[in-house]
Design an enzyme around this catalytic site. Structure first.
Site, mmCIF file in Angstrom:
data_model
loop_
_atom_site.group_PDB
_atom_site.id
_atom_site.type_symbol
_atom_site.label_atom_id
_atom_site.label_comp_id
_atom_site.label_asym_id
_atom_site.label_seq_id
_atom_site.Cartn_x
_atom_site.Cartn_y
_atom_site.Cartn_z
ATOM 1 N N THR A 411 0.897 -1.249 -0.035
ATOM 2 C CA THR A 411 0.361 -0.064 0.434
ATOM 3 C C THR A 411 0.688 1.348 -0.211
ATOM 4 O O THR A 411 1.740 1.047 0.248
ATOM 5 C CB THR A 411 -0.763 0.111 1.382
ATOM 6 O OG1 THR A 411 -1.836 -0.720 1.385
ATOM 7 C CG2 THR A 411 -2.320 1.212 0.948
ATOM 8 N N GLY A 498 0.835 -0.459 5.019
ATOM 9 C CA GLY A 498 1.081 -1.162 5.934
ATOM 10 C C GLY A 498 0.434 -2.151 6.592
ATOM 11 O O GLY A 498 0.796 -2.712 7.784
HETATM 12 N N1 GLY Z 1 -4.731 -4.115 0.620
HETATM 13 C C1 GLY Z 1 -4.433 -3.417 2.238
HETATM 14 C C2 GLY Z 1 -5.612 -2.791 2.844
HETATM 15 O O1 GLY Z 1 -6.847 -2.637 2.316
HETATM 16 O O2 GLY Z 1 -6.238 -2.713 3.884
#
Ligand code: GLY
Length: 593
Positions: A411, A498
């Site tokens: 992310t 994270g």
């Molecule tokens: N893929 C990370 C989130 O959506 O929290």
């Protein structure tokens, strides 16, 4: 009374953290790249200094993306215009973290209208998806990596539809203008960064983990990742961007780009993809009600379900409200209290939060009476064992089962304030680094569906709220966040990368700003810490062993963690100046004027 701006900076603490960061950077490479180091941590730390600006600012994960955003702001563009330009450049230069093949959440503040909106561009499961998507024939869950690399992990991308909707409402520059920086860079090429190189080099399975298209893009003919500084051009992405600049989101969800996605997801693998042109054509980003809670006379606002962030962060802060966390940062007592609050709120999160279009998320997860009752479980002197979920008002009669969602650290986060004082906090992702490792049209496809629980039923046979279902959005932890002052003026814009630890990173930063009176950079630089209803996690590179030993006196089981945050923060000082901080654990910068 909480104050923003000087003299709140605890200089001694800032100095201590800066020394930690510098020492960590100057460790020999072998110390930073231990064999079991999480890939997301592979690129190490690099100290950042606080940025100041009079009027407008952009903070994002790569200098070229920040420059693209500032270019839009300097041309009279809005915060949303800048966010779009940033996202398109991030797709090129930080391809491991976010892009057209993924999803995002965007918070927007219009200061003139005093209007707060939140946009949900989360991916959806294809209509053919079933709850058993990530199960082996014997009914057990596929190992995470097998699920992640399979086409079955790819959700229908949502970021472009979300950005187009936000642009229609808040854009000032023409849509096509926002594509100029990314197209120019995709044509001319960009220098491979240390982080991109390190993540490619530490990829389990090396080049063979990638599909043929992404392998040919990221690696040389011998399967060696392009070195740091190699100029990487992306003509396929340039072509895609030109089509989207002239054709808008429709050119993504229909026609050749959509066909390319369907074809890439049809690649054979451990799990079938089953995405169709109808799935893409049906995708719709949503405007959702933002969720706000108060803390220390400030109002903290963020993204509601399908993100678990604002409910979990808000409940954590509400549980902490009566406690004095001190003025000196990071005392063991404060860390203990924060972790205890997080254990309780993660227990509820893991049980109750999922896509609100499919699952009835309890209405009272922030109910003051409920949280007062929950707070009784916090012992200021002694750690609780693993917390159980509570019974917030509105909990469905048929309670959901224990969740088995695995969330890794990927992310990217973008914080922007424009010349009018309007702001964007956008967190954007393709989930794990390099997503599903499938590439089409010059961009990588997400593996967001592994943010669902791999098992649809828990060990007692109860259905899990965050199970896979057709067209459902997987639960997220992405936490674009605004802090408003007692005067209802926007005071801070923040968020992080994270995985589910995003929630810990954002809680840490809010407490750092509001309780410990740190500036944006100092709050980011604090060692990451907290509990996701398991052990107390503390950052290996930055935290002294002493803190771990002192926390053990509270009965906390302390584990060190390497998973890096990607915090990007802007604070408006009382004199109107903006200060920005970028995470030393990644390659971002804060710039403004
Ligand atoms: N893929 C990370 C989130 O959506 O929290």
């Amino acid at each position: 009374m909480v104050k923003f701006g000087p003299p709140r900076i605890n200089r001694a603490w800032r100095h201590a953290v800066a020394v930690f960061v510098v020492l960590a950077i100057h460790q020999p490479a072998s110390a930073q790249l231990a064999p079991n180091t999480a890939p997301e941590a592979a690129a190490g730390l690099s100290a950042k200094t606080l940025a100041l600006a009079k009027q407008k600012m952009v903070v994002a994960a790569h200098p070229l993306a920040v420059d693209a955003g500032l270019e839009m702001l300097n041309a009279g563009g809005s915060a949303v215009d800048a966010a779009i330009a940033v996202q398109l450049v991030l797709n090129l230069v930080e391809p491991q973290s976010s892009g057209l093949g993924g999803g995002a959440f965007l918070l927007h503040w219009n200061t003139g209208r005093r209007q707060l909106l939140s946009y949900d561009g989360r991916e959806t499961a294809p209509a053919a998806a079933t709850p058993e998507r990530f199960l082996k024939p014997d009914g057990t869950a596929l190992p995470f990596r097998a699920a992640m690399l399979g086409a079955g992990s790819v959700g229908v991308p949502g970021v472009l539809d979300m950005l187009e909707r936000a642009h229609r409402a808040h854009g000032k520059l023409p849509w096509s203008r926002l594509f100029d920086p990314a197209i120019a860079l995709a044509d001319a090429g960009f220098a491979v960064s240390p982080r991109l190189n390190a993540l490619l080099a530490s990829e389990a399975g090396g080049a063979s983990a990638f599909d043929a298209t992404s392998r040919a893009y990221f690696f040389d003919a011998d399967g060696t990742p392009w070195p740091v500084g190699h100029i990487l051009k992306n003509p396929a992405l340039a072509l895609t961007l030109r089509a989207l600049a002239s054709g808008g989101a429709a050119a993504f969800y229909q026609g050749p780009i959509a066909a390319g996605i369907v074809q890439a997801v049809a690649t054979p693998g451990p799990t079938p993809g089953g995405m169709t042109l109808d799935d893409l054509g049906a995708y719709a980003a949503r405007e959702r009600p933002p969720i706000c809670t108060s803390y220390r006379r400030y109002r903290i606002c963020g993204m509601g379900p399908p993100s678990s962030a604002a409910l979990t962060i808000g409940a954590t802060l509400a549980l902490l409200e009566p406690f004095d966390l001190g003025v000196a940062p990071m005392t063991p007592r404060a860390l203990h209290l924060i972790a205890e609050a997080e254990k309780l709120t993660f227990a509820d999160r893991d049980r109750f939060i999922a896509d609100p279009d499919v699952v009835a998320v309890p209405s009272g997860m922030l109910d003051p009476a409920y949280l007062n009752d929950r707070r009784r479980s916090i012992d200021a002197a002694r750690s609780m064992p693993k917390a159980e979920a509570g019974s917030p008002p509105g909990v469905p009669q048929r309670r959901s089962g224990l969740d088995a969602t695995v969330e890794r650290a990927g992310t990217s986060h973008v914080s922007i304030i424009d010349a009018d004082g309007n702001a964007v906090a956008m967190t954007t992702t393709i989930e794990q680094a390099f997503g599903a490792h499938l590439m089409t049209g010059g961009f990588l496809l997400n593996n967001e569906l592994t943010d669902f629980s791999a098992r649809p039923l828990d060990s007692q046979g109860r259905p899990v709220a965050n199970a896979v279902a057709p067209s459902k959005r997987p639960r997220s932890s992405m936490a674009p966040t605004f802090i408003f002052g007692p005067d209802n003026q926007l005071q801070a814009v923040l968020g992080s990368a994270g995985g589910s630890a995003i929630i810990l990173h954002v809680v840490k930063t809010i407490v750092g700003i509001l309780d410990w009176h740190l500036d944006a950079q100092a709050a980011i630089d604090l060692p990451t810490f907290g509990s996701r209803n398991g052990p107390f996690e503390i950052e290996k590179k930055l935290a002294g062993e002493l803190i771990g030993l002192q926390l053990a006196l509270y009965g906390q089981t302390v584990v060190t963690s390497d998973a890096p945050s990607g915090l990007h923060v802007i604070i408006r000082r009382p004199d109107g100046m903006l200060e920005g901080g970028a995470d030393p654990r990644r390659e971002g910068v804060a710039r403004g004027n």
